[in-house]
Design a protein around this motif. Structure first.
Motif, PDB file in Angstrom:
ATOM      1  N   ARG A 169    -172.483 -45.787  54.205  1.00 48.07           N
ATOM      2  CA  ARG A 169    -172.969 -45.920  55.582  1.00 48.07           C
ATOM      3  C   ARG A 169    -173.927 -44.766  55.892  1.00 48.07           C
ATOM      4  N   PRO A 170    -174.758 -44.913  56.919  1.00 39.47           N
ATOM      5  CA  PRO A 170    -175.728 -43.856  57.260  1.00 39.47           C
ATOM      6  C   PRO A 170    -175.070 -42.710  58.019  1.00 39.47           C
ATOM      7  N   VAL A 171    -174.329 -41.876  57.324  1.00 39.61           N
ATOM      8  CA  VAL A 171    -173.605 -40.777  57.956  1.00 39.61           C
ATOM      9  C   VAL A 171    -174.554 -39.601  58.197  1.00 39.61           C
ATOM     10  N   ASP A 172    -174.226 -38.793  59.210  1.00 37.07           N
ATOM     11  CA  ASP A 172    -175.123 -37.689  59.563  1.00 37.07           C
ATOM     12  C   ASP A 172    -174.437 -36.331  59.559  1.00 37.07           C
ATOM     13  N   GLY A 173    -173.187 -36.275  59.125  1.00 34.90           N
ATOM     14  CA  GLY A 173    -172.490 -35.002  59.082  1.00 34.90           C
ATOM     15  C   GLY A 173    -172.013 -34.508  60.427  1.00 34.90           C
ATOM     16  N   GLN A 174    -172.017 -35.388  61.436  1.00 36.55           N
ATOM     17  CA  GLN A 174    -171.585 -34.981  62.779  1.00 36.55           C
ATOM     18  C   GLN A 174    -170.756 -36.052  63.466  1.00 36.55           C
ATOM     19  N   ARG A 175    -171.322 -37.251  63.626  1.00 34.99           N
ATOM     20  CA  ARG A 175    -170.747 -38.245  64.524  1.00 34.99           C
ATOM     21  C   ARG A 175    -169.972 -39.344  63.793  1.00 34.99           C
ATOM     22  N   PHE A 176    -168.989 -39.911  64.528  1.00 34.61           N
ATOM     23  CA  PHE A 176    -168.332 -41.125  64.078  1.00 34.61           C
ATOM     24  C   PHE A 176    -169.293 -42.299  64.268  1.00 34.61           C
ATOM     25  N   LEU A 177    -169.176 -43.304  63.415  1.00 38.33           N
ATOM     26  CA  LEU A 177    -169.975 -44.521  63.534  1.00 38.33           C
ATOM     27  C   LEU A 177    -169.121 -45.645  64.103  1.00 38.33           C
ATOM     28  N   GLY A 203    -160.268 -60.167  62.520  1.00 38.29           N
ATOM     29  CA  GLY A 203    -159.752 -61.088  63.530  1.00 38.29           C
ATOM     30  C   GLY A 203    -158.995 -60.426  64.661  1.00 38.29           C
ATOM     31  N   LEU A 204    -158.791 -59.107  64.583  1.00 41.15           N
ATOM     32  CA  LEU A 204    -158.131 -58.395  65.674  1.00 41.15           C
ATOM     33  C   LEU A 204    -159.173 -57.882  66.664  1.00 41.15           C
ATOM     34  N   ASP A 205    -158.790 -57.836  67.926  1.00 41.46           N
ATOM     35  CA  ASP A 205    -159.727 -57.468  68.983  1.00 41.46           C
ATOM     36  C   ASP A 205    -159.724 -55.952  69.184  1.00 41.46           C
ATOM     37  N   VAL A 206    -160.104 -55.219  68.140  1.00 37.34           N
ATOM     38  CA  VAL A 206    -160.096 -53.755  68.212  1.00 37.34           C
ATOM     39  C   VAL A 206    -161.473 -53.201  67.826  1.00 37.34           C
ATOM     40  N   THR A 207    -161.755 -52.023  68.358  1.00 42.45           N
ATOM     41  CA  THR A 207    -162.929 -51.262  67.937  1.00 42.45           C
ATOM     42  C   THR A 207    -162.569 -50.433  66.712  1.00 42.45           C
ATOM     43  N   VAL A 208    -163.448 -50.424  65.712  1.00 45.04           N
ATOM     44  CA  VAL A 208    -163.245 -49.605  64.525  1.00 45.04           C
ATOM     45  C   VAL A 208    -164.322 -48.526  64.491  1.00 45.04           C
ATOM     46  N   LEU A 209    -163.896 -47.272  64.495  1.00 42.80           N
ATOM     47  CA  LEU A 209    -164.789 -46.134  64.324  1.00 42.80           C
ATOM     48  C   LEU A 209    -164.642 -45.611  62.898  1.00 42.80           C
ATOM     49  N   TYR A 210    -165.761 -45.188  62.332  1.00 46.55           N
ATOM     50  CA  TYR A 210    -165.755 -44.653  60.971  1.00 46.55           C
ATOM     51  C   TYR A 210    -166.045 -43.160  61.026  1.00 46.55           C
ATOM     52  N   ALA A 211    -165.122 -42.369  60.475  1.00 48.21           N
ATOM     53  CA  ALA A 211    -165.232 -40.912  60.507  1.00 48.21           C
ATOM     54  C   ALA A 211    -165.361 -40.361  59.098  1.00 48.21           C
ATOM     55  N   THR A 212    -166.471 -39.695  58.815  1.00 46.28           N
ATOM     56  CA  THR A 212    -166.615 -38.982  57.548  1.00 46.28           C
ATOM     57  C   THR A 212    -166.723 -37.480  57.767  1.00 46.28           C
ATOM     58  N   THR A 213    -166.961 -37.052  58.990  1.00 45.69           N
ATOM     59  CA  THR A 213    -166.849 -35.650  59.364  1.00 45.69           C
ATOM     60  C   THR A 213    -165.741 -35.573  60.410  1.00 45.69           C
ATOM     61  N   VAL A 214    -164.609 -35.000  60.015  1.00 44.07           N
ATOM     62  CA  VAL A 214    -163.425 -35.027  60.870  1.00 44.07           C
ATOM     63  C   VAL A 214    -163.194 -33.717  61.610  1.00 44.07           C
ATOM     64  N   ARG A 215    -163.858 -32.652  61.151  1.00 41.53           N
ATOM     65  CA  ARG A 215    -163.839 -31.385  61.872  1.00 41.53           C
ATOM     66  C   ARG A 215    -165.261 -30.846  61.880  1.00 41.53           C
ATOM     67  N   PRO A 216    -165.841 -30.599  63.050  1.00 37.39           N
ATOM     68  CA  PRO A 216    -165.272 -30.848  64.368  1.00 37.39           C
ATOM     69  C   PRO A 216    -164.985 -32.344  64.589  1.00 37.39           C
ATOM     70  N   PHE A 217    -163.958 -32.615  65.365  1.00 39.08           N
ATOM     71  CA  PHE A 217    -163.572 -33.987  65.678  1.00 39.08           C
ATOM     72  C   PHE A 217    -164.502 -34.524  66.758  1.00 39.08           C
ATOM     73  N   ASP A 218    -165.033 -35.727  66.558  1.00 41.11           N
ATOM     74  CA  ASP A 218    -166.014 -36.297  67.483  1.00 41.11           C
ATOM     75  C   ASP A 218    -165.297 -36.881  68.702  1.00 41.11           C
ATOM     76  N   ALA A 219    -164.908 -35.987  69.611  1.00 40.46           N
ATOM     77  CA  ALA A 219    -164.180 -36.403  70.803  1.00 40.46           C
ATOM     78  C   ALA A 219    -165.014 -37.325  71.684  1.00 40.46           C
ATOM     79  N   ASP A 220    -166.323 -37.084  71.752  1.00 36.16           N
ATOM     80  CA  ASP A 220    -167.184 -37.918  72.597  1.00 36.16           C
ATOM     81  C   ASP A 220    -167.170 -39.371  72.132  1.00 36.16           C
ATOM     82  N   ALA A 221    -167.247 -39.602  70.834  1.00 38.05           N
ATOM     83  CA  ALA A 221    -167.235 -40.968  70.311  1.00 38.05           C
ATOM     84  C   ALA A 221    -165.916 -41.660  70.635  1.00 38.05           C
ATOM     85  N   LEU A 222    -164.819 -40.931  70.513  1.00 35.64           N
ATOM     86  CA  LEU A 222    -163.523 -41.546  70.822  1.00 35.64           C
ATOM     87  C   LEU A 222    -163.424 -41.875  72.302  1.00 35.64           C
ATOM     88  N   ARG A 223    -163.874 -40.986  73.154  1.00 40.24           N
ATOM     89  CA  ARG A 223    -163.825 -41.263  74.598  1.00 40.24           C
ATOM     90  C   ARG A 223    -164.696 -42.469  74.956  1.00 40.24           C
TER      91      ARG A 223
END
Length: 305
Positions: A169-177, A203-223
């Motif tokens: 995936r097009p990861v940037d070393g900062q944000r969750f996708l 088939g489940l009605d959920v959002t999936v975020l992809y994290a390859t940089t976990v620290r710092p944790f991307d709190a903004d993306a989760l919110r």
């Protein structure tokens, strides 16, 4: 497809050619992969032998001298065994290095528990100022390695694994996708767990975020994700279960929420078996994940499914 570790040595060898600050410090493990680099840069490729405390101490000295050391061995020998040196020689002296591990939580089951490190990221969480990258594909590993080496004098941990997703995936070393959007919960898939999570949540009605940089944790993306998908959050991590639960709780501290941390359990599996058997035993295969995610995210299955 080559593995993340297959990609590691050629990338770092090119970085040695490109940047005179880069140095490599080894403790026997992986030394055969740097033969050409040693011939080209004998002053910046050092093998200290099977002495992991010296491995980190030597890297700290190089950093103090202005170099950017890339330090490599198995995770259990890189983070756990020389933890005092990681804490003091790097942290207390406020110098940076790029620690690059192999073997992950249980990549080599036949090696036994001495070669397993499911607690590595949790252990680094006890220290201040570490960036932690967990790529899920060799292409991502290359991108994140380059980010890590270029990160000034920062302290960076890059966790390589034999487990890999089918595509990068097009990861940037900062944000969750954001990989998938839904309205009945958020699932954060870390690194090589993405394919299993996508299969588990089909088939489940959920959002999936992809994290390859976990620290710092991307709190903004989760919110942002919970603003539309609700505040039931499942973390699926390829290391110790619950490692990022506190970070997720902090991100959502101002709203009612629930967090389920899935990952490697604390119990030692003494019949080492095969890699896939470890995944299943810890409930990290797609079937087990679907059961656990569905139970937690009440209403995640749309009507008629």
């Amino acid at each position: 497809m080559d593995s993340m570790r297959d990609r590691f040595a050629p990338v770092v060898t090119r970085l040695l050619d490109e940047d005179p600050r880069v140095a490599v410090v080894l403790a026997e493990v992986g030394a055969d992969r740097f033969g050409e680099a040693l011939r080209r840069h004998p002053d910046r490729v050092v093998n200290v032998g099977i002495r992991e405390q010296l491995l980190v101490g030597a890297a700290s000295g190089m950093a103090l001298a202005g170099l950017r050391p890339v330090v490599h061995t198995f995770a259990s020998f890189l983070v756990e065994r020389p933890f005092e040196q990681v804490k003091l020689d790097l942290g207390h002296q406020d110098v940076g290095a790029v620690l690059v591990s192999a073997a992950a939580s249980f990549d080599w089951p036949a090696g036994g528990y001495t070669h397993m490190a499911p607690g590595d990221v949790a252990l680094l969480d006890t220290l201040d100022g570490w960036t932690v990258h967990v790529p899920g594909h060799p292409d991502e590993a290359e991108t994140l390695l380059r980010h890590a080496v270029a990160a000034g004098d920062d302290k960076v941990y890059v966790r390589l694994s034999l487990q890999s997703n089918a595509a990068g995936r097009p990861v940037d070393g900062q944000r969750f996708l954001t990989v998938r959007e839904g309205r009945a919960g958020v699932v954060v898939a870390v690194g090589p767990m993405l394919d299993a999570v996508l299969a588990a949540t089909e088939g489940l009605d959920v959002t999936v975020l992809y994290a390859t940089t976990v620290r710092p944790f991307d709190a903004d993306a989760l919110r942002r994700a919970t603003a539309t998908a609700g505040t039931d959050v499942v973390l699926v991590e390829p290391y110790l279960a619950g490692t990022s639960t506190a970070a997720a709780n902090d991100a959502l501290a101002d709203v009612p929420h629930r967090v389920l941390g899935l990952g490697v359990g604390k119990a030692e599996l003494r019949r080492y078996g095969q890699f896939d058997e470890h995944l299943a035993a810890h409930g990290l295969d797609a079937r087990s994940l679907r059961e656990r995610i569905t139970r937690f995210t009440d209403g995640a299955v749309p009507a008629g499914v």
